[in-house]
Scaffold this active site. Structure first.
Site, PDB file in Angstrom:
ATOM      1  N   GLU A 174      -5.089   1.828   2.216  1.00 26.22           N
ATOM      2  CA  GLU A 174      -4.474   0.944   1.078  1.00 26.22           C
ATOM      3  C   GLU A 174      -3.783  -0.290   1.718  1.00 26.22           C
ATOM      4  O   GLU A 174      -4.500  -1.376   1.256  1.00 26.22           O
ATOM      5  CB  GLU A 174      -3.564   1.526   0.247  1.00 26.22           C
ATOM      6  N   GLU A 175      -3.240  -0.293   2.826  1.00 23.34           N
ATOM      7  CA  GLU A 175      -2.618  -1.419   3.249  1.00 23.34           C
ATOM      8  C   GLU A 175      -3.486  -2.298   4.044  1.00 23.34           C
ATOM      9  O   GLU A 175      -3.311  -3.425   4.383  1.00 23.34           O
ATOM     10  CB  GLU A 175      -1.466  -1.077   4.333  1.00 23.34           C
ATOM     11  N   ASP A 232      11.293  17.922 -16.364  1.00 28.91           N
ATOM     12  CA  ASP A 232      12.261  16.876 -15.520  1.00 28.91           C
ATOM     13  C   ASP A 232      11.805  17.383 -14.118  1.00 28.91           C
ATOM     14  O   ASP A 232      11.855  18.398 -13.746  1.00 28.91           O
ATOM     15  CB  ASP A 232      13.695  17.289 -15.908  1.00 28.91           C
ATOM     16  N   ASP A 247       7.164   2.195   0.267  1.00 26.61           N
ATOM     17  CA  ASP A 247       5.999   1.785   0.098  1.00 26.61           C
ATOM     18  C   ASP A 247       5.002   2.622   1.115  1.00 26.61           C
ATOM     19  O   ASP A 247       4.675   2.315   2.132  1.00 26.61           O
ATOM     20  CB  ASP A 247       6.012   0.361   0.352  1.00 26.61           C
ATOM     21  N   ASP A 291       2.835   3.162  -7.165  1.00 23.95           N
ATOM     22  CA  ASP A 291       3.017   2.636  -5.895  1.00 23.95           C
ATOM     23  C   ASP A 291       4.334   1.775  -5.399  1.00 23.95           C
ATOM     24  O   ASP A 291       4.614   1.010  -6.431  1.00 23.95           O
ATOM     25  CB  ASP A 291       1.682   1.629  -5.657  1.00 23.95           C
TER      26      ASP A 291
END
Length: 313
Positions: A162-163, A34, A128, A191
């Protein structure tokens, strides 16, 4: 997550959807620890602080991004990971990928887990993709704290730019030799895993390299085991798994939704608000620590751990 239209196909856990329809994988035998959601939330608070101290964002080429890389690296170094920072150039600025290997397991059989660490310039990028980044970090740290002894090599990655078009992950895959590519047996991408009006989406194996179905079913199986229905999503080229898929590497992942609007059927199934975006602060300044659903964050982190322990054994 890079902005792009995405489609979904419904898969209800444990229920037949009609003649010829697919059903989810059977409930899995649980593996992995967990992951404490409080630890992930503390990491998100740190990423928020980094953004706040560096112009309000953690975007490529901005000081908040490099500060994020350095902070994550320091945690991994202290836990005994072998880390390296890979640089690349795009849009006239230097970008960075952070790669961390657990120094155990078969180096010819790599299970790789990643997500992008950069935000857009508009805000701090906590959902994000602080959520995926922090969850991957805590799973990596749990490998050390739990005493897990994987049979395969575990590799974790935090991607830059990435953006701006999946630049960092594409650079990484393109930089690999043919032999090194062949050693990566699976890539899992995370993501946006804590959207405030969440859905529970699993990357569809349809159209992806051979071997992707096992990754899809591993993630579906985890959610089935905790009684959470999922939908398959065709993420396409929207996030960092795309470069791995183009290289023929099996891919999978989870996603809790971005600018898409939750339907009435989805709200009935998952709770939340129909007619409202999964993340109304997507790519906006309000994507802060208050823009995260703790339950979705917790469930997805445990799904990541389950996948790592199952696939890495």
């Amino acid at each position: 997550m890079k902005l792009r239209t995405i489609s979904t196909a419904l898969v209800l856990t444990g229920a037949l959807l009609g003649s010829g329809a697919a059903t989810a994988a059977p409930a899995a035998v649980l593996a992995g620890p967990d992951i404490p959601v409080a630890a992930i939330q503390a990491d998100l608070a740190q990423l928020q602080s980094i953004a706040s101290s560096n112009g309000g964002n953690r975007a490529h080429g901005r000081p908040g991004y490099l500060a994020s890389v350095n902070w994550v690296k320091s945690k991994l170094d202290a836990a005994g990971y072998t880390t390296r920072v890979q640089s690349f150039t795009t849009n006239g600025a230097t970008g960075y990928n952070l790669i961390a290997d657990w120094p155990a397991g078969d180096a010819n059989n790599v299970v790789m887990v990643g997500g992008h660490l950069d935000s857009v310039t508009a805000g701090p990028g906590i959902n994000d993709n602080g959520t995926g980044s922090a969850s991957i970090l805590e799973v990596a740290l749990a490998v050390r704290s739990s005493g897990f002894q994987p049979g395969k090599r575990l590799r974790f990655a935090w991607w830059g730019a990435e953006e701006l078009g999946l630049v960092g992950s594409t650079h990484y895959v393109n930089s690999l030799s043919t032999t090194d590519r062949s050693r990566i047996r699976s890539y899992l991408n995370f993501d946006m895993t804590g959207s405030p009006n969440p859905g529970y989406f699993v990357y569809s194996a349809s159209g992806q390299p051979s071997g992707s179905l096992a990754l899809q079913q591993t993630l579906q199986g985890y959610f089935g085991s905790i009684g959470v229905p999922t939908e398959l999503t065709s993420v396409g080229g929207r996030s960092d798994h795309a470069a791995f898929a183009r290289a023929g590497i099996p891919v999978g992942g989870t996603f809790t939704g971005a600018e898409g609007v939750k339907t009435s059927a989805q709200a009935q199934k998952w709770g939340g608000t129909a007619g409202t975006a999964f993340d109304r602060c997507y790519h906006r300044s309000c994507d802060t620590t208050s823009n995260v659903n703790a339950t979705a964050l917790n469930r997805n982190a445990d799904a990541i751990a389950h996948a790592v322990w199952t696939l890495g054994a």
